[in-house]
Motif scaffolding. Structure first.
Motif, short mmCIF file in Angstrom:
data_model
loop_
_atom_site.label_atom_id
_atom_site.label_comp_id
_atom_site.label_asym_id
_atom_site.label_seq_id
_atom_site.Cartn_x
_atom_site.Cartn_y
_atom_site.Cartn_z
N LYS A 71 3.08 -1.18 -8.51
CA LYS A 71 1.85 -1.64 -7.87
C LYS A 71 2.10 -2.55 -6.68
O LYS A 71 1.15 -3.02 -6.05
CB LYS A 71 0.99 -2.38 -8.91
CG LYS A 71 0.53 -1.50 -10.07
CD LYS A 71 -0.29 -2.30 -11.06
CE LYS A 71 -0.72 -1.44 -12.24
NZ LYS A 71 -1.51 -2.21 -13.23
N HIS A 72 3.34 -2.80 -6.38
CA HIS A 72 3.65 -3.69 -5.25
C HIS A 72 3.11 -3.07 -3.95
O HIS A 72 3.25 -1.86 -3.73
CB HIS A 72 5.17 -3.88 -5.14
CG HIS A 72 5.57 -5.01 -4.24
ND1 HIS A 72 5.53 -4.91 -2.86
CD2 HIS A 72 6.00 -6.27 -4.52
CE1 HIS A 72 5.93 -6.05 -2.34
NE2 HIS A 72 6.23 -6.89 -3.31
N PRO A 73 2.47 -3.87 -3.09
CA PRO A 73 1.88 -3.32 -1.85
C PRO A 73 2.88 -2.68 -0.90
O PRO A 73 2.50 -1.87 -0.05
CB PRO A 73 1.20 -4.54 -1.21
CG PRO A 73 1.87 -5.73 -1.83
CD PRO A 73 2.22 -5.31 -3.22
N GLN A 74 4.16 -3.03 -1.04
CA GLN A 74 5.18 -2.46 -0.16
C GLN A 74 6.08 -1.46 -0.89
O GLN A 74 7.18 -1.15 -0.42
CB GLN A 74 6.04 -3.58 0.44
CG GLN A 74 5.29 -4.47 1.42
CD GLN A 74 6.17 -5.56 1.98
OE1 GLN A 74 6.58 -6.48 1.26
NE2 GLN A 74 6.49 -5.47 3.26
N ALA A 75 5.60 -0.96 -2.01
CA ALA A 75 6.38 -0.01 -2.79
C ALA A 75 6.68 1.25 -1.98
O ALA A 75 7.79 1.79 -2.05
CB ALA A 75 5.63 0.35 -4.08
N GLN A 76 5.71 1.72 -1.22
CA GLN A 76 5.90 2.92 -0.41
C GLN A 76 7.00 2.71 0.62
O GLN A 76 7.85 3.59 0.85
CB GLN A 76 4.59 3.29 0.30
CG GLN A 76 4.66 4.57 1.12
CD GLN A 76 4.83 5.81 0.27
OE1 GLN A 76 4.11 6.00 -0.71
NE2 GLN A 76 5.78 6.65 0.61
#
Length: 246
Positions: A71-76
């Protein structure tokens, strides 16, 4: 009491889930904080890792930071960096380039250590007695690996800077050549337009010249002709004045 036990189990599962999510987030942060020019760092692998190690490690870490699971916003972004690292290390040319820089870093560190040993007699004697074993142990030590990692960063950064400077110079030269080519095209275009314009007025110029020549042969009545020089005047300074007829 049974209800309390169920609640405890739920809390435990929730706690484990939170710990798992924290680990995923930490892995995202770790990947994004890695040195961008060293794909071994992104995959958290040593420089002597095989291609099988690369594939195996990629599968393991990619599951942790996959955007569908993390779920981390920078996972992508982390997932993309990880995929790029694997791609580089599975490319023979890219992998050989990086390993060449790693070897250069090792040689620099070895030279540095030799200089230190010359100053430290005890270490020098121990190295000779161990017949090189001491050096092998040192190269496998955490201290050496840390120094190697930093030295590789330094060399890769220097090489990348050189590459970018060269690319910049090539780009500037290409820009200059393109500008010169455009200027030459503009000159040729103007020359062609001038020639076409000159050719387009050719008939008018020829016609005007013919009219002028015809008008010169037939003088109108009462028209004064240009004065003529007297042939007997050696200095040709005397001119016959025009005489009106009738």
């Amino acid at each position: 009491m049974g209800d309390v036990k169920v609640d405890d189990d739920a809390i435990l599962k929730s706690f484990l889930a939170e710990v798992g999510e924290v680990e995923r987030d930490n892995e995202v942060v770790r990947i994004l904080s890695c040195f961008k020019l060293n794909p071994f760092e992104h995959l958290n692998l040593s420089f002597d890792s095989s291609t099988d190690d690369v594939k195996r490690q990629y599968r393991k870490i990619s599951l942790m930071v996959h955007p569908d699971k993390c779920k981390h916003p920078q996972a992508q972004e982390a997932f993309g960096a990880l995929a790029k690292a694997q791609q580089l290390l599975l490319n023979d040319q890219e992998r050989d380039y990086i390993l060449t820089q790693v070897q250069a870093a090792k040689e620099e560190l070895k030279m540095k250590r030799k200089k230190q040993l010359k100053k430290d007699t005890a270490s020098k004697i121990k190295s000779l007695v161990d017949e090189g074993k001491h050096e092998q142990i040192y190269e496998q030590s955490e201290e050496f690996q840390k120094e190697l990692k930093l030295k590789v960063r330094e060399i890769l950064t220097d090489q990348e800077w050189r590459r970018r400077k060269m690319a910049m110079r090539i780009s500037e030269e290409e820009g200059r050549l393109k500008k010169d080519e455009e200027e030459q095209k503009e000159i040729r275009k103007k020359k062609r337009e001038h020639e076409e314009q000159w050719e387009g007025t050719r008939e008018n110029r020829v016609s005007s010249w013919r009219d002028f020549m015809k008008a010169g042969k037939k003088a109108k009545k009462g028209e004064t002709r240009p004065p003529k020089l007297k042939t007997e005047d050696p200095n040709k300074s005397y001119v016959q004045r025009p005489v009106k007829k009738g």
